[in-house]
Design an enzyme around this catalytic site. Sequence first.
Site, PDB file in Angstrom:
ATOM      1  CE  LYS A  18      -5.113  -2.089   1.254  1.00  0.00           C
ATOM      2  NZ  LYS A  18      -5.036  -0.844   0.669  1.00  0.00           N
ATOM      3  CG  ASP A  35       7.105   4.936 -12.114  1.00  0.00           C
ATOM      4  OD1 ASP A  35       7.818   3.918 -12.150  1.00  0.00           O
ATOM      5  OD2 ASP A  35       5.706   5.311 -12.396  1.00  0.00           O
ATOM      6  CB  SER A  78      -0.613   0.071   1.098  1.00  0.00           C
ATOM      7  OG  SER A  78      -1.908   0.895   1.198  1.00  0.00           O
TER       8      SER A  78
END
Length: 445
Positions: A317, A303, A292
Site C-alpha cells: 500500500k 534503502d 503502509s
Amino acid sequence: MSRNPWSFALPLAVLALIPASAAVRAAAESDTYKQLDALMDVFERVRVDYVDKTDDKKLIEGAINGMLASLDPHSSYLDSRDFANMKQTTDGEYGGLGLTVSTEEGAVKVIAPTDDTPAARAGIKSGDYITHIDGELLYGLTLNEAVDKMRGTPGTKIKITVVREGAPKPIDYTLTREVIQIKPVKYEIKGDVGVIRISAFNKQTGPATRDAIESIEKTLGPKLVGFIVDLRSNPGGLLDQAIEVSDAFLDRGEIVSQRGRTKADIQRYYAKNGDLTEGKPVIILVDEGSASAAEIVAGALQDHRRALVIGMRSFGKGSVQTLIPLSDETALRLTTARYFTPSGRSVQEAGIEPDIVVPQLTDANYKERPRLREADLQRHLINEIKTDDKYIEADMKADPRFAETAETLKKRGVTDFQLYYAINLLERLNPNYVPPAPVIASAAK
C-alpha cells in the site's frame, strides 16, 4: 423539474471565437454539467417513485460513497460515526475485536488481526473471509456497515463465521468484545538481542519506540548485539509516526517522499541528526500483513542499508490518504499522493521485497494460506514506475536453507521461525556465539 442553473450551451459562433484549448475546456465542463443533471434526475426519480419512502440524507451519502468507491479501496466518506471511530483508532483505543479488514467484491476479508486482541487470541488469520456475524450474512454490506457490526459494547459476545482457504468447512468463533487499547510497541530481550514489536502506528508509536530502544540499551549495556524491529501484520497508520520511528535508527538522509498529481507536488521528509542505536545492527521483519506506514519504515532503512529486511513480501500500500474535514462531524478521506522510498521506489502493488525471503515454517499451512495484498484489491492504484513484474511471481521457492521441518523446530522449542532466524542472524555477530546443536529427526518406523 428545474435544471442546474450553471448548465449552459454556447452557440457555435461564440465557440469559434474561443481559443481551441478554452473551447475544449468549455465542452468538457458542459459535459460534466450534463452528467450532474443526470445525477439529479435519478435522485428526484428515486424520491418520487421508489416503492418505499426514502431518506434524502441516506440517498446523498450513498451517492458520495459510490463516487469514492469508484476511485480506489482507501478513499471514503466519514459520517459522524465513522469520524468518531477513526479518531478512536488513531488515539489508540476503541471497543471491538481488533481486526483490520477490507471488502473484496462484496465480501469482508481480513488484512490482519491486532496483537493481544480477541481476534488474534482466537486465531483469526490474514486472508480469512468473514461471511457471517451472529448468523447474519455480511455479503454486500459496505465496509463501514461490516465494521459497525463487529464493534460494540465491551463484554458483549459475537459469533463470527470465517471461510479459510484449505479448511474443509467454515469455522465459527465466539468472541467477547473488549476495549481495544492499542499499545503499539512492546519489547523483549532475547539473549543479547533487543526485539521491538510495533503492531500499529498511532500517536503513541514514535515515543514508545524511543523508550523501548532506551530500555533495551540500559538493560543489556555493552552486551547488546543489535535490534530486531518486528513489523509483521502491522496495517500501518499515521505517516508522522512512521517518520519518527525511521528517524530513531537513521543519522541522516531522506526517509520518504510523497508525490501528488503534478510533478511539482512533492513533499520530502528527512531524518534528524543522531541515530539512537548508535549504529547497532538492525533486522526488520515483514510479512504480507505489513502495510503502509510499516512499509515506509522498512523501505527507508533498507534503502539506506541501515537494516536487513527479512520475512515475506509486504502488502504493497503505497498511497497517502488525507483527511479533509467537511464539517465538525464529517470528513473526506481522500487518496492524494503516492509515497516513495529514498531511492525512488514506489511500493504500491509491489510491496517491500525482503533481502532474505524467510517463510514462517512453524505455520503448518503457510504454503496454502492465501496472501491478500494491495494488488488483490479491486480498483487499486497502479504502480506506474514499476520496472518489472517480479513481485507477481510465487512468494516461496524451494530453498535449502529452510530444510528444517516443523517437527525439528518444535523439538528446539521454536514457535516463531522468522523471529528465530532473525535472532540467530544477529547473534552470529557476537564473538562468543555458539551455534545450536543439530536436532536429528527420529527415523520413520
